[in-house]
Design a protein around this motif. Structure first.
Motif: not given
Length: 511
Positions: A265-273, A275-284, A315-325
């Motif tokens: 579902s669209r919602e599931g894909r947004l949620q997973i993306e 979560a992945q971006l938040k997990y990836l952020l400390p690894f940069l 990544i932070k910009d993308r997280i903000a957009r995903l949060s709005d969606e």
């Protein structure tokens, strides 16, 4: 191995500089790299343009000087195995004159030894064997002892690793679950390694000896991936990756990958993306100032944003957009919930450990055709279906994502909007896999998450599922003594009569 002239020059320079010197030599005999070390150690740099592929040697042999008369030490063995060197040779010398070469190579076949073989010492250019023939023989044996076709086709072959500081039984149970997660991610687990320690190593999480053992396993089995049962810090991932030259992920990243594969579902894909971006952020954290952008103008001279900072900002910009969606999707979900409340439709929600049989139960009760399989996280997207109770009452049955022990915090936050559905439920059905020996621990993990989500005030009915898979239909004593549950088989609708009556009894006063 090395020409007599090269050995003499290496020994003379090493004695003059009072430092260990080393050569990385290609199979053609061409010197690839000259290494200058300290008096007591030598550091092999990151190898470039080496051969790749599971179970293959890198195509370089190392010959370095040593001020003692002993053979290869522990560091030499680590470099030999972790860097997949063809051979490691120590050149001893006296008064600047080369004396003996002491060589060691990986032992291709499994056996009771240490995993490597130390050859008899010999004088430079007088080895009693063909150097190239020996290397080709080792690689032939490695190729014979392990299949590499799956890796070549893109299917990962993984070594599952657990570093436990707790009871051995819990570590074994957790490893079985990790193996099931790997199967759900379509990864072939070629070996399982468990190490018990008083505390985890801050750099590699496991001991150096166990790391060496894992590298030998990867050479022999063609493994190209390490999956750790524990959550790794970014620095630990970098340390293990640089030491082993294998891809390294932890349990959290494995679960995120499974979710990314299964979300539809669209919602599931947004949620997973998210979560992945938040997990990836400390690894940069690999800062590289050479990638700075120079800018001009008053107040803008000097280095601009580095590539690292640009990646973080994106990544932070993308997280903000995903949060709005996700907020928008949440509002739509809230609208559907308000419509159900307006029509006073009772809501029954399924909760439980992953692979407990929730989707199968939903299909049996509602006649739906939701995908269901004997696999962890086979279905992820929340599903709601209407069904009719024996007394004629209509209700909505909702299925949410399955729970798991140590559910990653990123996933719990990402699925917050989905789990809000549970707060609207009039009744929770806690589905338990009674055929799983670890069901008490799984049930407690679900109860703990329900308390964390502040859902303990909602009536909850325990359903001990898969009783048809129990040997001789014998129920465990804990289930026999339980008074707050029902025994059933979600795959057999004939066993669901008592459940429908219990649901109707629970929601009848709320009509």
């Amino acid at each position: 191995m090395i020409s007599l002239d090269a050995a003499r020059s290496l020994a003379a320079l090493s004695a003059e500089l009072n430092r260990q010197l080393g050569l990385l030599i290609q199979r053609s005999g061409v010197v690839d790299t000259v290494i200058v070390g300290d008096h007591d150690r030598i550091m092999i740099p990151v190898l470039q343009n080496t051969r790749s592929g599971g179970g293959r040697l890198c195509g370089l042999r190392c010959v370095h000087t040593h001020f003692s008369t002993s053979g290869p030490d522990e560091e030499d063995i680590m470099d030999l195995v972790c860097l997949r060197l063809d051979l490691m040779a120590v050149l001893t010398f006296s008064s600047g004159e080369a004396e003996l070469l002491r060589c060691v190579h990986v032992q291709p076949e499994r056996g009771g030894g240490d995993g490597w073989r130390l050859l008899e010492p010999f004088r430079p250019a007088e080895e009693p064997f063909s150097c190239l023939g020996l290397i080709e023989g080792i690689e032939t044996e490695l190729a014979r002892s392990q299949p590499t076709r799956e890796v070549d086709k893109g299917k990962d072959r993984a070594i599952l690793v657990s570093v436990s500081t707790g009871p051995r039984g819990l570590a074994a149970e957790s490893m079985l679950e990790l193996a099931e997660l790997a199967r759900a991610a379509e990864v072939e687990a070629v070996e399982q390694v468990i190490q018990h320690r008083s505390k985890a190593d801050p750099r590699y999480i496991l001991g150096r000896g166990k790391l060496l053992e894992i590298m030998l396993i990867s050479l022999r089995s063609g493994a190209n991936l390490l999956i750790f049962d524990q959550e790794l810090s970014p620095s630990q991932v970098r340390s293990i990756t640089s030491r082993t030259d294998l891809r390294v992920i932890d349990r959290t990243q494995l679960i995120l990958d499974i979710f990314a594969r299964r979300a539809r579902s669209r919602e599931g894909r947004l949620q997973i993306e998210m979560a992945q971006l938040k997990y990836l952020l400390p690894f940069l954290a690999s800062r590289d100032d050479s990638l700075s952008r120079l800018t001009g103008g008053i107040g803008a001279r000097g280095p601009g944003e580095t590539k690292l900072e640009i990646d973080r900002r994106r990544i932070k910009d993308r997280i903000a957009r995903l949060s709005d969606e996700l907020k928008e999707v949440g509002q739509q979900r809230q609208h559907r919930r308000s419509r159900r409340r307006k029509h006073e439709v009772p809501v029954v929600s399924l909760v439980g450990y992953t692979n407990a049989g929730k989707s199968t139960l939903l299909n049996s009760l509602t006649g739906a055709d939701i995908f269901a399989e004997d696999m962890l996280f086979a279905t992820l997207d929340p599903t709601s279906r209407r069904f009719r109770l024996p007394g004629g009452t209509e209700a909505v049955l909702t299925d949410t994502v399955g729970f798991i022990r140590n559910l990653p915090a990123e996933l719990l936050k990402a699925f917050a909007s989905t789990l809000e559905e549970l707060h609207e439920a009039d009744l929770l059905l806690h589905v338990i896999d009674a055929a799983n020996p670890a069901w008490p621990q799984q049930a407690e993990a679900v109860d703990s998450l329900l308390r964390e989500l502040e859902l303990e005030h909602i009536p909850c009915l325990r359903l001990y599922n898969k009783i048809d898979l129990l040997p001789d239909a014998l129920l465990p004593p804990q289930i026999v003594e339980a008074e707050d549950g029902l025994c059933l088989s979600a795959a057999n609708p004939a066993t669901l009569t008592a459940l429908l009556a219990a649901i109707e009894e629970q929601i009848q006063p709320q009509k």
